[in-house]
Design an enzyme around this catalytic site. Structure first.
Site, mmCIF file in Angstrom:
data_model
loop_
_atom_site.group_PDB
_atom_site.id
_atom_site.type_symbol
_atom_site.label_atom_id
_atom_site.label_comp_id
_atom_site.label_asym_id
_atom_site.label_seq_id
_atom_site.Cartn_x
_atom_site.Cartn_y
_atom_site.Cartn_z
ATOM 1 N N ARG A 123 -6.852 -10.123 -0.218
ATOM 2 C CA ARG A 123 -6.719 -8.728 0.255
ATOM 3 C C ARG A 123 -7.437 -7.780 -0.719
ATOM 4 N NH1 ARG A 123 -5.112 -3.901 -1.699
ATOM 5 N NH2 ARG A 123 -3.386 -4.926 -2.782
ATOM 6 N N ASP A 124 -6.830 -7.506 -1.856
ATOM 7 C CA ASP A 124 -7.446 -6.587 -2.837
ATOM 8 C C ASP A 124 -8.810 -7.117 -3.273
ATOM 9 O OD1 ASP A 124 -7.894 -4.883 -5.096
ATOM 10 O OD2 ASP A 124 -5.757 -4.644 -5.381
ATOM 11 N N HIS A 134 0.873 -4.800 -11.209
ATOM 12 C CA HIS A 134 -0.410 -4.975 -10.527
ATOM 13 C C HIS A 134 -1.470 -4.246 -11.372
ATOM 14 C CE1 HIS A 134 -2.763 -5.124 -6.585
ATOM 15 N NE2 HIS A 134 -3.407 -4.139 -7.195
ATOM 16 N N CYS A 162 -10.302 -0.845 -5.258
ATOM 17 C CA CYS A 162 -9.942 -0.064 -4.072
ATOM 18 C C CYS A 162 -11.128 0.807 -3.676
ATOM 19 C CB CYS A 162 -8.711 0.798 -4.368
ATOM 20 S SG CYS A 162 -8.268 1.836 -2.963
ATOM 21 N N ASN A 186 -9.176 -6.911 -10.310
ATOM 22 C CA ASN A 186 -7.793 -7.185 -10.732
ATOM 23 C C ASN A 186 -7.784 -8.126 -11.936
ATOM 24 O OD1 ASN A 186 -7.415 -6.740 -7.545
ATOM 25 N ND2 ASN A 186 -5.477 -6.380 -8.583
ATOM 26 N N HIS A 235 -5.205 -3.622 -12.622
ATOM 27 C CA HIS A 235 -6.654 -3.828 -12.548
ATOM 28 C C HIS A 235 -7.151 -3.924 -13.996
ATOM 29 C CE1 HIS A 235 -7.500 -3.430 -8.187
ATOM 30 N NE2 HIS A 235 -6.246 -3.008 -8.229
#
Ligand code: HMG
Ligand code: MG
Length: 301
Positions: free
Chosen positions: A15-16, A207, A240, A249, A209
């Site tokens: 996803r990310d 989470h 993002c 990430n 980055h």
């Protein structure tokens, strides 16, 4: 508080990791990546998102991705949902877990989901209630917790307020997103203490980055506070599209390498994880950001 005995990793690569790439991978390739990550031992893998396909074409057809994973009943496969339309699509696709994503920055919230923080929380309250009524688990995110690309500093009290609200509406946990990877360990720990004081450390996920190379240091510092759920993306992919300079990430391989070294069990086979990362990089035409993956392959360990 001391380190938990067992760390749960939420793999956000599919996803990310994919949402900020130039290449748009077909559903079959995304399914193959998720299966490779599962074969390495990951059990929580974000499978995509039900957002505007015009804004995030990389994650269009997440319904097809879930359809290809219908037999993987042992996996948790959360998908991002921004509103009621996204929830309806996720339910139709058979999602068993969703993630709703709010922000601690007004300006980022407008850029990301075109809602103020409070408007988004109002909408999420309905989304979470409907998801829970349908038997779907709900995870929450707060973005920009340690800084915003538009506003700079973010008040920790805003992060605490949004996280507390997400838990009150039924989120099982809240992942604190350092969207632009700007945080350092003492500041990250101070925020985790503030949030944990309200929602309990067992409901805090992290989470980070890795834009400034701080992600692993931040995780290590926060593990000592008792946090036991960490998000990471294979090969350090990620970012993002609505947060300039968000950076990749924390690489899952680097996290697993560190946790192995600390003697904290993850159930993940590092070699197979590295292979999954190589596959992702090959199809994306990207290079791995994982230091551990690069070093282990160079030395054929
Ligand atoms: P909007 O323009 O306010 O929505 O967008 P709207 O209700 O006015 O509808 C406008 C159009 O969008 C319509 O289509 C709708 O059908 C469509 P049109 O008539 O123009 O063809 N639409 C949708 N389509 C598919 N799925 C939906 C949906 N909703 C409306 N659910 C919206 C609001 C939130 C949808 C939009 O701004 C959007 O999709 N934004 C993308 C958000 C996103 O994916 N951001 C990246 C993930 S967040 C992140 O990366 C941070 C995180 O990793 C943590 C961290 O790092 O900190 C989680
Ligand atoms: Mg992110």
């Amino acid at each position: 508080m001391s380190r938990g005995a067992c760390i749960r990793i939420v793999e956000v690569g599919p996803r990310d990791g994919l949402q900020n790439e130039v290449a748009v991978l077909p559903p079959a390739t995304r399914i193959a990546l998720i299966k490779a990550l599962a074969a390495a031992g990951l059990t929580s893998i974000e499978a995509g998102s039900f957002v505007s396909p015009k804004l995030v074409p990389q994650l269009a057809d997440t319904a097809q991705v879930l359809a290809g994973l219908v037999d993987c009943t042992n996996l948790r496969l959360p998908v991002l949902v921004p509103n009621a339309q996204g929830l309806a699509a996720a339910i139709a696709a058979g999602a068993r877990e969703i993630a709703i994503f709010a922000s601690a920055s007004e300006t980022f919230s407008q850029h990301n989901i075109r809602r103020s923080i409070d408007e988004s929380l109002t909408e999420y309250r309905h989304v979470a209630a409907d998801a829970l009524a349908a038997g779907i688990k709900v995870r929450g995110y707060v973005s920009c917790v340690l800084g915003c690309p538009y506003e700079g500093k973010i008040a920790p009290s805003t992060v605490v307020r949004v996280a507390t609200d997400l838990i009150a509406m039924g989120c099982a946990e809240v992942s604190l997103g350092d969207t632009i990877g700007i945080g350092t360990p003492d500041i990250a720990c101070a925020l985790v203490r503030d949030v944990a004081a309200e929602i309990g450390v067992g409901r805090v996920a992290l989470h980070f980055h890795d834009t400034y190379g701080q992600a692993l240091a931040n995780v290590l510092a926060c593990l000592d506070l008792g946090v036991s759920t960490i998000d990471a993306a294979v090969a350090g992919l990620g970012g993002c599209p609505f947060a300039p300079a968000s950076g990749g990430n924390l690489a899952t391989e680097d996290l697993v390498y560190m946790l192995d070294g600390l003697g904290l069990p993850t159930g993940i086979a590092l070699d197979r994880l590295i292979s999954a990362g190589e596959m992702a990089c090959q199809v994306l035409g990207a290079s791995s950001h994982s230091r551990a993956a690069r070093a282990l392959r160079r030395h054929h360990v």
